[in-house]
Design a protein around this motif. Structure first.
Motif, PDB file in Angstrom:
ATOM      1  N   UNK A  61      -8.189  -2.822   6.692  1.00 54.24           N
ATOM      2  CA  UNK A  61      -6.891  -2.415   6.171  1.00 54.24           C
ATOM      3  C   UNK A  61      -6.566  -0.980   6.567  1.00 54.24           C
ATOM      4  N   UNK A  62      -5.310  -0.567   6.447  1.00 48.60           N
ATOM      5  CA  UNK A  62      -4.959   0.835   6.695  1.00 48.60           C
ATOM      6  C   UNK A  62      -5.688   1.763   5.720  1.00 48.60           C
ATOM      7  N   UNK A  63      -5.962   2.975   6.159  1.00 51.17           N
ATOM      8  CA  UNK A  63      -6.721   3.922   5.352  1.00 51.17           C
ATOM      9  C   UNK A  63      -6.087   4.261   4.025  1.00 51.17           C
ATOM     10  N   UNK A  64      -4.779   4.106   3.919  1.00 52.28           N
ATOM     11  CA  UNK A  64      -4.114   4.428   2.663  1.00 52.28           C
ATOM     12  C   UNK A  64      -4.481   3.463   1.541  1.00 52.28           C
ATOM     13  N   UNK A  65      -5.241   2.409   1.857  1.00 51.18           N
ATOM     14  CA  UNK A  65      -5.692   1.498   0.808  1.00 51.18           C
ATOM     15  C   UNK A  65      -6.591   2.235  -0.187  1.00 51.18           C
ATOM     16  N   UNK A  84       0.834  -1.196   0.000  1.00 53.64           N
ATOM     17  CA  UNK A  84       0.000   0.000   0.000  1.00 53.64           C
ATOM     18  C   UNK A  84       0.872   1.252   0.000  1.00 53.64           C
ATOM     19  N   UNK A  85       1.985   1.199   0.729  1.00 55.58           N
ATOM     20  CA  UNK A  85       2.860   2.364   0.826  1.00 55.58           C
ATOM     21  C   UNK A  85       3.372   2.829  -0.522  1.00 55.58           C
ATOM     22  N   UNK A  86       3.570   1.895  -1.457  1.00 63.17           N
ATOM     23  CA  UNK A  86       4.061   2.265  -2.783  1.00 63.17           C
ATOM     24  C   UNK A  86       3.065   3.173  -3.488  1.00 63.17           C
ATOM     25  N   UNK A  87       1.777   3.020  -3.170  1.00 60.30           N
ATOM     26  CA  UNK A  87       0.751   3.854  -3.793  1.00 60.30           C
ATOM     27  C   UNK A  87       0.459   5.109  -2.980  1.00 60.30           C
ATOM     28  N   UNK A  88       0.430   4.964  -1.666  1.00 67.81           N
ATOM     29  CA  UNK A  88      -0.036   6.068  -0.828  1.00 67.81           C
ATOM     30  C   UNK A  88       1.065   7.017  -0.388  1.00 67.81           C
ATOM     31  N   UNK A  89       2.261   6.499  -0.085  1.00 71.26           N
ATOM     32  CA  UNK A  89       3.318   7.329   0.477  1.00 71.26           C
ATOM     33  C   UNK A  89       4.470   7.608  -0.483  1.00 71.26           C
ATOM     34  N   UNK A  90       4.713   6.703  -1.412  1.00 72.55           N
ATOM     35  CA  UNK A  90       5.848   6.874  -2.314  1.00 72.55           C
ATOM     36  C   UNK A  90       5.776   8.146  -3.151  1.00 72.55           C
ATOM     37  N   UNK A  91       4.617   8.520  -3.714  1.00 65.30           N
ATOM     38  CA  UNK A  91       4.605   9.755  -4.517  1.00 65.30           C
ATOM     39  C   UNK A  91       5.090  10.974  -3.745  1.00 65.30           C
TER      40      UNK A  91
END
Length: 309
Positions: A242-246, A100-107
């Protein structure tokens, strides 16, 4: 051949005047003239013709002027790059992220690093659960991990950079899909889709939340990563917490709903405590700033002095 002699030669060649070149270099004119004669003697060529009124370059001097500029430019560029690397402003950082982090936090991370550290390259390893990132850090395969604590084992430092609410993922035709907010107790009889890793931080958070609500989730299916997990949810094989960043992952047939009482889960940066690379500290600071943290993560002193200083 000394670099000093090349610098002296270029200064004279560019001005065709020993006095002006000496003033620019802050050296005495006789010392400058002697250095040029040394260079000519070393090369066994005449680089300049000198008269009482004029200094001009020979064909060999014209060639050396161009090559010396290139050589000195390369040397200066090398020195600058070495200094940037030593200051943690240039180089390669290998970053691991959860699926999920690759989509939500990586940018946000990549944008901040590009803007503030243009000399830094990020090598991304995505879709790594927390245990996998821990092992990769210990093995030296990645430099930084964006994961979900807790992290088992020694030698890893962790600092929280974000806290996310837990949310509900259900198929679009599920009975709860039309509810804007769902109570965790409403999932008491639902089959759950969860991660297949026994060390999953998300699974642990979901288990704690469900137990606080008075039940143990019925684990019906397991998935190795978030895309597969959401596919199982879309197929109607279970619900997932799941975490909200989903929300950053758009999956056909899946809707995300808020959970009123499920709690939250942390996102953290992790690195090796014995890592001495100052670039890791600098990139960590930039990431921390990108998520609104005031203090550096980790402190640069950790990397210049070592973990036990």
């Amino acid at each position: 051949m000394e670099l000093r002699h090349l610098r002296y030669f270029v200064a004279v060649a560019d001005t065709c005047h020993f006095g002006q070149a000496a003033a620019t270099l802050h050296v005495a004119q006789p010392a400058l003239s002697y250095a040029i004669r040394q260079l000519e003697a070393e090369l066994d060529v005449t680089l300049m013709t000198r008269t009482t009124r004029q200094v001009s370059l020979t064909p060999a001097g014209l060639y050396l002027q161009a090559e010396a500029r290139r050589i000195l430019g390369d040397v200066d560029g090398c020195v600058d790059e070495v200094r940037r690397i030593a200051a943690g402003r240039s180089g390669l950082v290998r970053l691991g992220l959860t699926g999920i982090g690759a989509f939500s936090h990586l940018p946000r991370i990549a944008r901040a690093v590009k803007q503030q550290l243009p000399g830094v390259e990020l090598a991304i390893s995505a879709d790594m659960l927390t245990p996998t990132q821990r092992d990769a850090l210990v093995a030296g395969e990645i430099d930084l991990g964006l994961l979900r604590p807790p992290v088992a084992g020694d030698g890893i430092e962790v600092r929280t950079i974000d806290v996310e609410p837990l949310v509900l993922a259900v198929s679009s035709d599920h009975r709860l899909a039309s509810e804007p907010v769902v109570a965790l107790q409403d999932l008491r009889t639902e089959p759950f889709v969860m991660y297949d890793s026994r060390d999953s931080a998300v699974n642990d958070a979901v288990l704690r939340a469900c137990r606080s609500a008075g039940f143990v989730p019925q684990r019906s299916h397991e998935a190795s990563g978030t895309p597969v997990l959401l596919a199982l949810v879309a197929a109607g094989l279970g619900v997932a917490v799941l975490p909200g960043s989903v929300r950053a992952l758009q999956s056909a047939g899946v809707v995300i709903r808020e959970l009123a009482d499920a709690g939250s889960i942390e996102v953290a940066l992790a690195w090796r405590t014995d890592d001495t690379n100052p670039l890791v500290a600098t990139v960590s600071e930039v990431i921390a700033d990108a998520f609104g943290l005031a203090e550096a993560l980790p402190s640069p002193e950790l990397f210049t002095q070592g973990p036990h200083s």
